[in-house]
Design an enzyme around this catalytic site. Structure first.
Site, PDB file in Angstrom:
ATOM      1  N   GLY A  11       0.799  -1.239   0.000  1.00  8.36           N
ATOM      2  CA  GLY A  11       0.000   0.000   0.000  1.00  8.36           C
ATOM      3  C   GLY A  11       0.822   1.275   0.000  1.00  8.36           C
ATOM      4  O   GLY A  11       0.346   2.313   0.467  1.00  8.36           O
ATOM      5  N   SER A  12       2.034   1.237  -0.538  1.00 10.83           N
ATOM      6  CA  SER A  12       2.825   2.483  -0.554  1.00 10.83           C
ATOM      7  C   SER A  12       2.199   3.515  -1.492  1.00 10.83           C
ATOM      8  O   SER A  12       2.275   4.713  -1.243  1.00 10.83           O
ATOM      9  CB  SER A  12       4.286   2.207  -0.918  1.00 10.83           C
ATOM     10  OG  SER A  12       4.407   1.833  -2.264  1.00 10.83           O
ATOM     11  N   ASN A  13       1.574   3.056  -2.559  1.00 10.82           N
ATOM     12  CA  ASN A  13       0.876   4.013  -3.445  1.00 10.82           C
ATOM     13  C   ASN A  13      -0.360   4.586  -2.754  1.00 10.82           C
ATOM     14  O   ASN A  13      -0.662   5.766  -2.910  1.00 10.82           O
ATOM     15  CB  ASN A  13       0.501   3.348  -4.774  1.00 10.82           C
ATOM     16  CG  ASN A  13       1.682   3.320  -5.726  1.00 10.82           C
ATOM     17  OD1 ASN A  13       2.051   4.343  -6.300  1.00 10.82           O
ATOM     18  ND2 ASN A  13       2.307   2.165  -5.860  1.00 10.82           N
ATOM     19  N   MET A  91      -3.987  -7.055  -6.973  1.00 10.93           N
ATOM     20  CA  MET A  91      -3.495  -8.150  -7.803  1.00 10.93           C
ATOM     21  C   MET A  91      -4.586  -9.153  -8.182  1.00 10.93           C
ATOM     22  O   MET A  91      -4.400 -10.358  -8.075  1.00 10.93           O
ATOM     23  CB  MET A  91      -2.323  -8.843  -7.086  1.00 10.93           C
ATOM     24  CG  MET A  91      -1.126  -7.935  -6.892  1.00 10.93           C
ATOM     25  SD  MET A  91      -0.545  -7.208  -8.455  1.00 10.93           S
ATOM     26  CE  MET A  91       1.011  -6.497  -7.960  1.00 10.93           C
ATOM     27  N   ASN A 108      -5.222   2.348 -13.359  1.00 12.21           N
ATOM     28  CA  ASN A 108      -4.269   1.412 -12.737  1.00 12.21           C
ATOM     29  C   ASN A 108      -2.861   1.975 -12.895  1.00 12.21           C
ATOM     30  O   ASN A 108      -2.592   2.748 -13.814  1.00 12.21           O
ATOM     31  CB  ASN A 108      -4.350   0.055 -13.450  1.00 12.21           C
ATOM     32  CG  ASN A 108      -3.407  -0.971 -12.848  1.00 12.21           C
ATOM     33  OD1 ASN A 108      -3.295  -1.083 -11.613  1.00 12.21           O
ATOM     34  ND2 ASN A 108      -2.708  -1.713 -13.679  1.00 12.21           N
ATOM     35  N   HIS A 110       1.190   0.743 -13.233  1.00 10.30           N
ATOM     36  CA  HIS A 110       1.967  -0.460 -13.541  1.00 10.30           C
ATOM     37  C   HIS A 110       3.452  -0.102 -13.575  1.00 10.30           C
ATOM     38  O   HIS A 110       3.833   0.903 -14.167  1.00 10.30           O
ATOM     39  CB  HIS A 110       1.523  -1.057 -14.876  1.00 10.30           C
ATOM     40  CG  HIS A 110       2.219  -2.342 -15.179  1.00 10.30           C
ATOM     41  ND1 HIS A 110       1.824  -3.539 -14.617  1.00 10.30           N
ATOM     42  CD2 HIS A 110       3.309  -2.608 -15.915  1.00 10.30           C
ATOM     43  CE1 HIS A 110       2.657  -4.496 -15.026  1.00 10.30           C
ATOM     44  NE2 HIS A 110       3.567  -3.944 -15.818  1.00 10.30           N
TER      45      HIS A 110
HETATM   46  C1  GAR Z   1       3.268  -1.164  -7.460  1.00  6.65           C
HETATM   47  O1  GAR Z   1       4.611  -1.157  -7.892  1.00  6.65           O
HETATM   48  C2  GAR Z   1       2.336  -1.273  -8.648  1.00  6.65           C
HETATM   49  O2  GAR Z   1       2.819  -0.615  -9.788  1.00  6.65           O
HETATM   50  C3  GAR Z   1       2.303  -2.765  -8.860  1.00  6.65           C
HETATM   51  O3  GAR Z   1       2.211  -3.283  -7.563  1.00  6.65           O
HETATM   52  C4  GAR Z   1       2.958  -2.447  -6.681  1.00  6.65           C
HETATM   53  C5  GAR Z   1       2.126  -2.192  -5.447  1.00  6.65           C
HETATM   54  O4  GAR Z   1       2.894  -1.540  -4.477  1.00  6.65           O
HETATM   55  N1  GAR Z   1       1.192  -3.163  -9.671  1.00  6.65           N
HETATM   56  C6  GAR Z   1       1.258  -4.100 -10.619  1.00  6.65           C
HETATM   57  O5  GAR Z   1       2.259  -4.756 -10.849  1.00  6.65           O
HETATM   58  C7  GAR Z   1      -0.015  -4.293 -11.421  1.00  6.65           C
HETATM   59  N2  GAR Z   1       0.175  -5.158 -12.521  1.00  6.65           N
HETATM   60  P1  GAR Z   1       2.212  -0.847  -3.225  1.00  6.65           P
HETATM   61  O6  GAR Z   1       1.262  -1.889  -2.605  1.00  6.65           O
HETATM   62  O7  GAR Z   1       3.348  -0.519  -2.323  1.00  6.65           O
HETATM   63  O8  GAR Z   1       1.466   0.368  -3.698  1.00  6.65           O
END
Ligand code: GAR
Length: 202
Positions: A11-13, A91, A108, A110
């Protein structure tokens, strides 16, 4: 505009969006109303809890179809009058019905320059391939995985001294800059979609 952020892991985003929201940077009237998660133990849920955001945890049950699962989430989104769905490391593939209902209102992020390195291993696959430039893509979600119209794309250079960990860090930093900005553009009505082409209105 009410926003739902979908997460599965760290969940850093989500955190970057929460902080941007706190600084008033997601656009006038934007509010993260709920966090939807398919993994009960995800750290992202702690982040949401700390920020006082409602969470909806929907762990897929074995006997349930994808459509049934998605209908449960859609019912909550409708009830909350969610105007934008932001997938942030969620995911799970969403069903056609879900994409139909939120088409053009679901984005989304990526960790590669799409269409290269689709799927769940975007950073590692690019690193293992030995590319000199990779990056981050924000795109609208369509039925095909990681294939919707591109809203924003930024490169990240891979230096010879980079390790998988340092590259991951650079990509995440880039993501955390881009995603709040993409949400703000959407909230301000500045993203125009024409077929596959996205125009950002200045
Ligand atoms: C992020 O790097 C995002 O781009 C990726 O999952 C990570 C989640 O990080 N998403 C994908 O690969 C989608 N195909 P987070 O939980 O720290 O936000």
């Amino acid at each position: 505009m009410k926003i739902a952020v979908f997460v599965s892991g760290n969940g850093s985003n989500l955190q970057a969006l929460i902080e941007a929201s706190g600084r008033g940077e997601l656009g006038d009237g934007a509010v993260i109303s709920m966090v939807v998660c398919d993994k009960p133990g995800a750290f992202a849920l702690e982040r949401a809890g700390k920020a006082g955001i409602r969470t909806f945890v929907a762990e897929p049950a074995g006997e349930e179809t994808r459509e049934e699962y998605d209908r449960k989430i859609l019912a909550v989104l409708r009830e909350e009058k969610i105007g934008l769905v932001v997938l942030a490391g969620f995911m799970r593939i969403l069903s056609e019905g879900f994409v139909k209902e939120y088409g053009g209102r679901m984005i989304n992020i990526h960790p590669s320059l799409l269409p290269a390195f689709r799927g769940t291993g975007g950073i590692k696959e690019a690193f293992d391939y030995g590319v000199k430039v990779t990056g981050v893509t924000v795109h609208f979600v369509e039925n095909e995985l990681d294939a919707g119209p591109v809203i924003m794309q930024e490169p990240v250079r891979v230096e010879e001294t980079d390790t998988m960990e340092s590259l991951e860090e650079k990509i995440h930093r880039q993501e955390h800059r881009m995603y709040p900005e993409a949400v703000r553009l959407f909230v301000e009505g500045r993203i125009r979609l024409e077929g596959r082409k996205v125009e950002i209105i200045k």
